[in-house]
Design an enzyme around this catalytic site. Structure first.
Site, PDB file in Angstrom:
ATOM      1  N   ASP A   1       0.858  -1.179   0.000  1.00  0.00           N
ATOM      2  CA  ASP A   1       0.000   0.000   0.000  1.00  0.00           C
ATOM      3  C   ASP A   1       0.894   1.230   0.000  1.00  0.00           C
ATOM      4  OD1 ASP A   1       0.701  -1.148   2.470  1.00  0.00           O
ATOM      5  OD2 ASP A   1      -0.968  -0.242   3.528  1.00  0.00           O
TER       6      ASP A   1
ATOM      7  N   GLU B   1      12.062   1.042   7.998  1.00  0.00           N
ATOM      8  CA  GLU B   1      11.111   0.133   7.347  1.00  0.00           C
ATOM      9  C   GLU B   1      11.413  -0.036   5.860  1.00  0.00           C
ATOM     10  OE1 GLU B   1       7.647   3.483   6.513  1.00  0.00           O
ATOM     11  OE2 GLU B   1       7.089   1.426   6.866  1.00  0.00           O
TER      12      GLU B   1
END
Ligand SMILES: *[C@@H]1O[C@H](CO)[C@@H](O)[C@H](O)[C@H]1NC(C)=O
Ligand SMILES: *[C@@H]1O[C@H](CO)[C@@H](O)[C@H](O)[C@H]1NC(C)=O
Ligand SMILES: *[C@@H]1O[C@H](CO)[C@@H](O)[C@H](O)[C@H]1NC(C)=O
Length: 581
Positions: free
Chosen positions: A321, A514
């Site tokens: 996403d 991340e």
């Protein structure tokens, strides 16, 4: 939402033989955390920089009381509450974020796990020790109030403590946890892993599926299905067959969710194939990104906002996403408003399920249930044939997402195109070496800081120039299955590139991220929120690579670009002087 033509035969098909599912309530009915005017007013007032903050706050009173008081407030202000009054309302009825979770030091954490000894480079070994330390910072457990008053929390109660990704992600996430668990097993933390598995299994028993993450507002969607693989890794490390026996039915139940709720039939060349896709049949903005979703829908020139929201949720379910992979509709490709996730049959999803079917078959064999073992073997055989027919492209030497709407493969580069290698879901032994040629043809090996997520720069976080740890793993361990030294050498080089990027950034910032920007070797950016530190899966993948290639990886000078077509030994000889300088 309109029922598309390819869904019709499927609805008939699914009418058969699936009556055993118990009726579950529609996921997420909360009038505070999932729908309703309170959520709408607060999120549209943008009181916080990140919409996730509000839906992570717990209640100071019972939900009915909060809703009644809110109703009085809206009436008093004719549904247009001034900011000040809204803030006062929240202060009165909500707690600041993060209070329902306690930091937790894993009880099975130990000083010096064995794998550290396999790392030859002293700087990398010292760094690996620090990564191993980070588990203590990412451990969380829930306060007992979450169990006694679940209606006051968006957090879903879990009995056992767990490891979170980090940053804004203070609850667990489904597919992230697979790479976290790989790292934890290297850190010899099998009790922590079993607790995390038990939490996921409990969710399947309660909800029939695993939500995207551990909050009620994530219940409408799942995440890439890796629970069976997590179980396999745990069993491989511990041989705890009684745990497997106790939970095998629950694993089967989770796979049933993907069969019942996420299957699609593809008609191609007169044949009909059954595969899976990401698909969320619920409208409404995502509660944790509410104002962004609302604004995106308000700017639509044409089209149905509910359909747009459902496609955004399906994109979130994919774990990507968002990405150009899903931005394939009108008005213009690569715009977020063009998202049509559910029209793609994704390579990675089907490879994950193919692997899960293989693992289920071998689990059942081990438990002596030959009938079930044969059932999953059969499912795998069917899926491999379907993937070969629908997703494989012999000329390119890779698999591609299949677009149900135009009947074509999406021939863009994505690391997910090679997931079947990683998942062991291919029958042609030459496929791995074809993949190397595919990477060369796509010019992927010229990026020295890591494998890009795509070659399209859309501003979305799952596109160029970001590189993500799990995608490095998919490609590296896929290529490493080759028997050719050259292909294995490239796998090693890709591992070296990624480790160097992680290590160099860590040396500058004392943090793991991340995602990384593979155009400059810095932390990544783009998408809906600031880049986050922590970071669960990045640490897991780094530990895996340090374990696997520990005797070869170096912290020293970055190698120049990969020299295509040179043999490993020759490359090393060629580049040796730069190591020594
Ligand atoms: C409340 O607001 C609506 C428009 O939002 C308006 O038509 C209506 O007259 C208002 N009622 C009162 C009592 O102010
Ligand atoms: C195996 O799992 C069971 C729960 O099913 C647990 O009680 C037991 O302690 C585990 N054994 C080991 C060696 O971890
Ligand atoms: C899965 O499908 C069943 C049957 O149609 C439905 O009741 C359930 O709500 C669905 N679950 C999710 C999470 O979409």
């Amino acid at each position: 939402m309109p029922v598309r033509t390819w869904e019709l035969p499927l609805l008939l098909l699914l009418g058969l033989g699936l009556g055993s599912q118990e009726a579950l309530p529609p996921p997420c009915e909360s009038q505070i955390y999932c729908h309703g005017e309170l959520l709408h007013q607060v999120q549209m007032a943008k009181l916080y920089p990140d919409d996730k903050q509000f839906v992570d706050m717990s209640l100071s009173a019972a939900p009915d009381e909060v809703l009644q008081s809110f109703s009085a407030l809206t009436t008093a202000h004719n549904h247009s509450i001034p900011r000040q009054q809204l803030q006062e309302f929240i202060q009165r009825y909500f707690q600041p974020v993060g209070q329902e979770l306690l930091s937790w030091t894993p009880e099975d954490w130990k000083d010096r796990p064995q794998f550290l000894q396999k790392i030859s480079d002293a700087k990398l070994r010292a760094w690996a020790e620090q990564l191993h330390q980070i588990w203590k910072k990412l451990g969380r457990k829930m306060k007992p109030e979450v169990l006694s008053h679940p209606e006051r929390f968006s957090l879903i109660y879990s009995e056992h403590p767990f490891i979170v990704p980090g940053g804004r992600f203070v609850e667990f996430y489904y597919w992230d946890s697979y790479w976290v668990i790989e790292g934890l097993l290297l850190s010899e933390m099998t009790e922590t892993v079993r607790g995390m598995l038990q939490n996921f299994l409990d969710l399947v028993k309660t909800y029939g599926h695993i939500p995207n993450g551990g909050r009620v507002y994530y219940l409408q969607r799942s995440h890439p299905p890796l629970l069976t693989l997590m179980m396999d890794r745990y069993i491989t490390h511990t041989d705890n067959i009684s745990f497997l026996r106790e939970n095998i039915e629950t694993l089967a139940l989770e796979l049933d969710f993907w069969t019942v709720n996420r299957t699609v039939s593809v008609n191609l060349g007169g044949e009909s194939y059954i595969l899976n896709r990401y698909y969320v049949p619920f409208g409404g903005p995502r509660p944790e990104s509410y104002s962004k979703d609302e604004e995106l829908a308000n700017n639509l020139q044409e089209g149905d906002p509910e359909a747009l929201w459902a496609e955004l949720k399906a994109g979130a379910e994919s774990g990507w996403d968002f990405s150009s992979r899903w931005l394939v509709g009108s008005p213009h490709p690569d715009l977020l408003s063009s998202i049509q996730t559910s029209r793609q049959v994704p390579v990675d999803l089907n490879a994950f399920l193919c692997q899960a079917e293989e693992l289920m078959s071998s689990f059942y064999s081990r438990l002596g249930d030959d009938a079930q073992a044969a059932k999953y073997k059969g499912l795998r055989v069917q899926r491999m044939a379907a993937m070969q027919a629908v997703l494989w492209d012999e000329q390119k030497g890779a698999w591609f997402d299949y677009d149900l709407e135009n009947g074509k493969k999406n021939l863009e580069f994505y690391p997910s195109n090679l997931t079947p290698l990683w998942a062991g879901c291919f029958s042609d032994p030459a496929a791995v070496d074809k993949a190397l040629k595919y990477l060369e043809d796509s010019q992927i090996l010229t990026y020295q800081y890591g494998i890009p997520t795509s070659l399209r720069n859309t501003g979305q976080q799952w596109d160029f120039p970001n590189g993500w740890a799990p995608l490095q793993d998919l490609v590296i361990r896929g290529l490493a299955k080759s028997s050719s030294p050259r292909t294995q050498g490239v796998a090693f080089q890709l591992a070296q590139n990624w480790i160097r990027t992680n290590f160099d950034v860590y040396s500058q910032k004392s943090a793991m991220y991340e995602k990384y920007d593979i155009s400059n070797g810095q932390p990544g950016s783009g998408g809906e929120y600031e880049v986050q530190e922590g970071f669960g899966w990045t640490n897991g993948v780094a530990l895996m690579l340090l374990d696997h290639y520990g005797d070869q990886l170096t912290s020293g000078t970055r190698l120049a670009l990969l020299v295509p077509h040179c043999l490993v030994a020759a490359c090393l000889f060629h580049l040796l002087p730069s190591f020594l300088s």
